[in-house]
Design a protein around this motif. Structure first.
Motif, PDB file in Angstrom:
ATOM      1  N   ALA A 182       0.407   0.901   9.309  1.00 39.92           N
ATOM      2  CA  ALA A 182       1.555   1.717   8.964  1.00 39.92           C
ATOM      3  C   ALA A 182       2.801   0.912   9.312  1.00 39.92           C
ATOM      4  N   GLU A 186       0.499   3.864   1.674  1.00 37.48           N
ATOM      5  CA  GLU A 186       0.666   4.387   3.035  1.00 37.48           C
ATOM      6  C   GLU A 186       1.898   3.789   3.705  1.00 37.48           C
ATOM      7  N   ARG A 187       2.134   2.506   3.448  1.00 31.91           N
ATOM      8  CA  ARG A 187       3.279   1.850   4.086  1.00 31.91           C
ATOM      9  C   ARG A 187       4.608   2.289   3.470  1.00 31.91           C
ATOM     10  N   ASP A 208      -0.237   5.359  16.934  1.00 25.78           N
ATOM     11  CA  ASP A 208      -0.250   5.492  15.479  1.00 25.78           C
ATOM     12  C   ASP A 208       0.305   6.825  15.027  1.00 25.78           C
ATOM     13  N   THR A 266       0.852  -1.192   0.000  1.00 24.66           N
ATOM     14  CA  THR A 266       0.000   0.000   0.000  1.00 24.66           C
ATOM     15  C   THR A 266       0.885   1.238   0.000  1.00 24.66           C
ATOM     16  N   PRO A 319       5.790   5.579   1.985  1.00 30.94           N
ATOM     17  CA  PRO A 319       5.706   6.984   1.573  1.00 30.94           C
ATOM     18  C   PRO A 319       6.884   7.414   0.694  1.00 30.94           C
TER      19      PRO A 319
END
Lengths: 382, 382
Positions: free
Chosen positions: B188, A255-256, B27, A253, A258
């Protein structure tokens, strides 16, 4: 500037004087990228046709005015336009911009050769001295530097030119007349070297613009683990265009990752088979799962990639080598595989592991040994 | 959690049951950092006194409720609180938080030893198994893992514990029962490993929280050049607290070094003489100007710093060595100096040079050789 070349060649063939203006620095808020160019054809001593642009319309009028002066006195010049000049030119889109303005004939001869190299698929770089002693200003050729007694400077410029093509990045660098790197100036790092006090009249340093006409090299990371995120960060820092690919949508993804330019959900071997790979491409296989590794490495080791590495314990690497041989990979192909991936730094954290891999990538493209420089005696840069 | 220790020891001495709750993940939007802790003393089976906090007030009530259950059944547990639980606990400050809640007695015995190490000035790390097979949950000691037949897992945990102390960073890591690293999960990167599908009931992996009680190591960069900006970026990535120091105010500005934690305008040798340096500190001298280098290296080579390196061409390094000897630096002191700084990668761009230096920093602290791992046969991690 490549877009302009056919027009410039036609103007030159017609024997008409013209001027080339190239963006050599922006402060980041600027509207165009480094290397953006415009050309102005003079007709009867006054500016005629204009092609290209340097700013999307904000400073073109001022550039045209300066172009007329360059044609009149024959001397190239470096002009800076910014918000503080808003009375004069109004860069209302914000930021500031430095533009090198030079007689067209010399620039075109040079660009002609650059264009050839790009056509052949090789990266190329247009080198221009944009500040320094008057006799060097506007020079495009290291040979001329060398002929004038600046051999060390010519070497340093040639080395940096090669390095910047490898990473696909345009840049401005400043040197002493002996070729030693000088700090780029007092503004933002890498920006506006001529802002340094005294540079305008400084004849002890030479500022060079490297206009790189090549895409950045690719770093393809297979396996969307934590290690991949760290490697993506360092890879981007080194100038790679970074792709992370994994078959598992829950891991692959944006998000993981950047720092990655692209995150692709696909079977690694299918992705590799379909994507564009050249000699500057580095492929790092981090999955350490034979289900993914073996088919991906079969493609990678037979591709044009300049570097192929794979993560894993010593036992994993032995087992994988056996499977690859069973799949028909030859000794010669296996010799290309860096596994376990990275230099032996004793790396432990994901960040340290990423540095170990990054160091191997640099050593591979620059032919370094990995030994401490204090224990070697050869050249430091290559 | 160190602040709470005197209170916890007093409670333990009084023989009263209590519970320790520690933040093991946030987070990023969460209100407290990793390792933030609160303790709840039980009086007559109901929660009594509370010290410390995990969230600044948002989830404490829920933690106290869970604490009562932990005391009742004697089993540690991992609880996650987030915005999605707003009915229950209302983490109105945003974000989510995972808290490990355990009986106080076991935790305290462990923390006692950690506290001792920190008092001695050594970094220390409190290790807790926060998810995995029930018989391992809440374990603090690698020895117990080893005694139960998980020697490889105990080794991997010990290695990561050492590495994290070196970089001064708390972290959560997930392993297979054989000690192999597992992806940290689907959220994340590095966050919420228990979010990975099936982890709650997953007995094939072990999740460990490393609560590091040590400041990050320092990287002191002398000389505010472009190279310093690149090195600051990689140094920060490696977990260093980065300081850039230069005597020239026009170069030593925070704007030029966004990755540095501190930018100091001072004469390097005076700064070094006055600042705190320990065995984890790395000092990189990039000025390559004898006026700055020689006095700075005189201080650096006689300091407690674990690494001292200096940039420069071969000729600069020879000249500098001569000047240092003239200044009274001994062979033994000179032997500590890595000059030219970095591994021999053939680095050319500032980013490549920074990777070459970063690789030498890692190799120095982990005792790596710098050779490609594929050409060596020893352990990959140290």
């Amino acid at each position: 500037v490549r877009d302009l070349l056919p027009t410039l060649l036609a103007w030159r063939a017609a024997g008409e004087p013209f001027v080339l203006a190239t963006v050599v620095a922006t402060d980041g808020g600027g509207p165009r990228e480094l290397g953006a160019a415009m050309a102005v054809r003079m007709a009867g001593g006054v500016p005629g046709e204009v092609v290209g642009s340097v700013s999307g319309g904000c400073v073109e009028a001022a550039v045209i005015e300066a172009a007329a002066e360059v044609v009149a006195d024959g001397h190239p010049r470096l002009e800076t336009y910014g918000l503080e000049d808003s009375d004069a030119v109004g860069l209302t889109c914000g930021g500031s911009l430095a533009v090198f303005i030079e007689p067209g004939a010399a620039a075109t001869a040079h660009l002609d050769r650059v264009d050839e190299a790009v056509e052949r698929g090789a990266g190329a770089v247009a080198v221009t001295v944009i500040a320094g002693p008057p006799e060097l200003l506007g020079l495009h050729h290291g040979d001329v530097l060398r002929a004038n007694g600046y051999a060390a400077l010519a070497d340093a410029v040639a080395r940096d030119a090669d390095a910047l093509v490898d990473v696909g990045e345009s840049a401005v660098r400043r040197y002493g007349l002996d070729g030693c790197p000088e700090p780029a100036g007092a503004g933002a790092v890498g920006a506006e070297p001529w802002d340094s006090p005294g540079t305008d009249t400084d004849t002890d340093t030479v500022t060079v613009f490297f206009n790189v006409l090549a895409a950045p090299p690719r770093l393809i990371i297979l396996g969307a683990l934590d290690y991949a995120a760290s490697l993506a960060t360092v890879g981007r820092f080194l100038g790679y265009r970074v792709t992370v690919c994994d078959a598992r949508p829950v891991f692959a993804t944006a998000e993981r990752f950047p720092s990655a330019h692209d995150v692709v959900v696909a079977w690694p071997h299918k992705y590799l088979a379909a994507t564009s790979i050249d000699a500057r491409t580095a492929i790092c296989v981090l999955t350490h799962d034979p289900k993914f590794d073996v088919p991906a490495l079969e493609v990678a080791l037979r591709s044009a990639a300049g570097y192929v590495g794979a993560m894993g314990s010593r036992r994993t690497c032995e087992d994988r080598e056996r499977r690859l041989r069973e799949a028909g990979i030859t000794d010669h192909e296996l010799e290309r595989l860096s596994a376990p991936i990275g230099l032996d730094l004793g790396a432990s954290t994901p960040a340290e592991t990423a540095v170990s891999i990054a160091a191997e990538l640099v050593a591979a493209r620059r032919r370094g040994s990995g030994e401490p420089l204090r224990r070697t005696s050869g050249r430091i840069h290559r």
